[in-house]
Design a protein around this motif. Structure first.
Motif, mmCIF file in Angstrom:
data_model
loop_
_atom_site.group_PDB
_atom_site.id
_atom_site.type_symbol
_atom_site.label_atom_id
_atom_site.label_comp_id
_atom_site.label_asym_id
_atom_site.label_seq_id
_atom_site.Cartn_x
_atom_site.Cartn_y
_atom_site.Cartn_z
ATOM 1 N N SER A 32 0.813 -1.214 0.000
ATOM 2 C CA SER A 32 0.000 0.000 0.000
ATOM 3 C C SER A 32 0.849 1.269 0.000
ATOM 4 O O SER A 32 0.342 2.350 -0.291
ATOM 5 C CB SER A 32 -0.925 0.017 1.224
ATOM 6 O OG SER A 32 -0.174 0.084 2.430
ATOM 7 N N SER A 33 2.143 1.149 0.316
ATOM 8 C CA SER A 33 3.012 2.331 0.340
ATOM 9 C C SER A 33 3.389 2.807 -1.053
ATOM 10 O O SER A 33 3.798 3.957 -1.225
ATOM 11 C CB SER A 33 4.282 2.031 1.131
ATOM 12 O OG SER A 33 5.060 1.042 0.463
ATOM 13 N N GLY A 34 3.271 1.940 -2.053
ATOM 14 C CA GLY A 34 3.653 2.313 -3.413
ATOM 15 C C GLY A 34 5.141 2.264 -3.665
ATOM 16 O O GLY A 34 5.595 2.656 -4.750
ATOM 17 N N LEU A 35 5.929 1.813 -2.710
ATOM 18 C CA LEU A 35 7.381 1.701 -2.867
ATOM 19 C C LEU A 35 7.694 0.364 -3.524
ATOM 20 O O LEU A 35 7.482 -0.700 -2.921
ATOM 21 C CB LEU A 35 8.067 1.813 -1.505
ATOM 22 C CG LEU A 35 9.590 1.879 -1.499
ATOM 23 C CD1 LEU A 35 10.066 3.132 -2.214
ATOM 24 C CD2 LEU A 35 10.114 1.864 -0.069
ATOM 25 N N VAL A 36 8.179 0.393 -4.761
ATOM 26 C CA VAL A 36 8.418 -0.829 -5.531
ATOM 27 C C VAL A 36 9.826 -0.790 -6.115
ATOM 28 O O VAL A 36 10.468 0.263 -6.181
ATOM 29 C CB VAL A 36 7.379 -0.980 -6.674
ATOM 30 C CG1 VAL A 36 5.984 -1.156 -6.114
ATOM 31 C CG2 VAL A 36 7.419 0.224 -7.616
ATOM 32 N N GLY A 44 18.843 -5.218 -8.871
ATOM 33 C CA GLY A 44 17.521 -5.576 -8.363
ATOM 34 C C GLY A 44 16.449 -4.517 -8.532
ATOM 35 O O GLY A 44 15.295 -4.762 -8.207
ATOM 36 N N GLY A 45 16.820 -3.327 -9.022
ATOM 37 C CA GLY A 45 15.834 -2.271 -9.216
ATOM 38 C C GLY A 45 15.510 -1.471 -7.973
ATOM 39 O O GLY A 45 14.530 -0.720 -7.975
ATOM 40 N N ALA A 80 20.128 -4.383 0.302
ATOM 41 C CA ALA A 80 19.735 -5.758 0.635
ATOM 42 C C ALA A 80 18.305 -5.814 1.175
ATOM 43 O O ALA A 80 17.491 -6.652 0.738
ATOM 44 C CB ALA A 80 20.711 -6.337 1.655
ATOM 45 N N LEU A 81 17.971 -4.917 2.096
ATOM 46 C CA LEU A 81 16.620 -4.917 2.654
ATOM 47 C C LEU A 81 15.582 -4.496 1.618
ATOM 48 O O LEU A 81 14.476 -5.038 1.586
ATOM 49 C CB LEU A 81 16.570 -3.999 3.881
ATOM 50 C CG LEU A 81 17.394 -4.445 5.090
ATOM 51 C CD1 LEU A 81 17.263 -3.443 6.229
ATOM 52 C CD2 LEU A 81 16.953 -5.830 5.552
ATOM 53 N N GLY A 82 15.949 -3.508 0.793
ATOM 54 C CA GLY A 82 15.014 -3.095 -0.248
ATOM 55 C C GLY A 82 14.760 -4.195 -1.258
ATOM 56 O O GLY A 82 13.615 -4.408 -1.698
ATOM 57 N N TRP A 83 15.786 -4.916 -1.651
ATOM 58 C CA TRP A 83 15.638 -6.029 -2.592
ATOM 59 C C TRP A 83 14.810 -7.154 -1.983
ATOM 60 O O TRP A 83 14.074 -7.849 -2.669
ATOM 61 C CB TRP A 83 17.033 -6.528 -2.964
ATOM 62 C CG TRP A 83 17.083 -7.384 -4.201
ATOM 63 C CD1 TRP A 83 16.024 -7.804 -4.957
ATOM 64 C CD2 TRP A 83 18.248 -7.911 -4.812
ATOM 65 N NE1 TRP A 83 16.458 -8.573 -6.003
ATOM 66 C CE2 TRP A 83 17.836 -8.648 -5.945
ATOM 67 C CE3 TRP A 83 19.604 -7.841 -4.528
ATOM 68 C CZ2 TRP A 83 18.724 -9.299 -6.792
ATOM 69 C CZ3 TRP A 83 20.495 -8.485 -5.365
ATOM 70 C CH2 TRP A 83 20.064 -9.205 -6.483
ATOM 71 N N PHE A 84 14.902 -7.309 -0.682
ATOM 72 C CA PHE A 84 14.220 -8.414 -0.003
ATOM 73 C C PHE A 84 12.765 -8.079 0.346
ATOM 74 O O PHE A 84 11.920 -8.990 0.392
ATOM 75 C CB PHE A 84 14.995 -8.767 1.273
ATOM 76 C CG PHE A 84 14.632 -10.094 1.865
ATOM 77 C CD1 PHE A 84 14.758 -11.267 1.143
ATOM 78 C CD2 PHE A 84 14.146 -10.185 3.165
ATOM 79 C CE1 PHE A 84 14.418 -12.496 1.690
ATOM 80 C CE2 PHE A 84 13.803 -11.396 3.724
ATOM 81 C CZ PHE A 84 13.930 -12.561 2.983
#
Length: 216
Positions: A32-36, A44-45, A80-84
């Motif tokens: 729901s945050s829209g963070l993709v 990893g984008g 790492a956390l963002g990719w995961f």
């Protein structure tokens, strides 16, 4: 062997693993945050997704992540956390959610590798991982606030456009200097009477000759 004292009308627990409601609510909140993770990616984008959220250039975010990796490993932990945890913009999958459900993705190996780099680099160690988690939480929280119409990057709601009504077309008055052409009247031919007496013609001719011979 079935229990004879069991109530047949009471629902019995079904075999198999039950879904964790806490994790399901967490991943719903993340989506729901829209963070993709963006489609413009080198690995990893994550950088393109953060750049899209902040309105920055992906190249600038990549440079900042590299610099932050060299200092205390914060950039590697953030990546790492963002990719995961961030959903993929292509299919909406989250690696952590798939891993909890028992589906292994080889991209998880890259997440663990970046996390190991963040721990090995001399610096804050696990503190930089906690700081990266806090940074991702702030980005997700600000994304939710933006969608609600306030906070960083929020824009005022657009007014609903009302249908424009146009006046009805009025007939164009004709100019008094111009009038439509009227049909030319055709002369009415009068039939010559064929029954006129011949002596009237001779009498008129004789009268005209007698007047012309009179002396002045």
């Amino acid at each position: 062997m079935s229990n004879p004292n069991a109530n047949p009308y009471q629902p019995q627990p079904q075999p198999g693993p039950q879904k964790n409601k806490t994790s399901r609510r967490f991943f719903t909140w993340v989506r729901s945050s829209g963070l993709v993770r963006g489609d413009d990616r080198w690995i990893g984008g994550v950088c393109s997704g953060i750049a899209l959220r902040l309105g920055w250039s992906p190249t600038l975010v990549r440079a900042l992540v590299i610099v932050c990796t060299l200092f205390f490993g914060f950039g590697a932990a953030l990546y790492a956390l963002g990719w995961f945890l961030m959903p993929d913009v292509r299919d909406g999958h989250i690696l952590a959610e798939d891993l909890i459900a028992g589906q292994w993705d080889w991209n998880c190996l890259g997440c663990f590798l970046f996390l190991a780099v963040a721990i090995v680099i001399p610096g804050a160690g696990w503190g930089c991982i906690a700081l990266a988690a806090l940074a991702l939480w702030l980005l997700a929280k600000s994304g939710i606030r933006q969608q609600e119409g306030y906070g960083f990057g929020a824009s005022a709601p657009r007014p609903v456009s009302q249908p424009v009504s146009y006046p009805a077309a009025q007939p164009v008055p004709q100019s008094p200097l111009y009038s439509a052409p009227q049909p030319f009247p055709q002369p009415v031919s009068q039939p010559v009477s064929q029954t006129a007496p011949r002596h009237s013609l001779f009498h008129s001719l004789f009268h005209s000759l007698s007047i012309s011979r009179c002396p002045a």
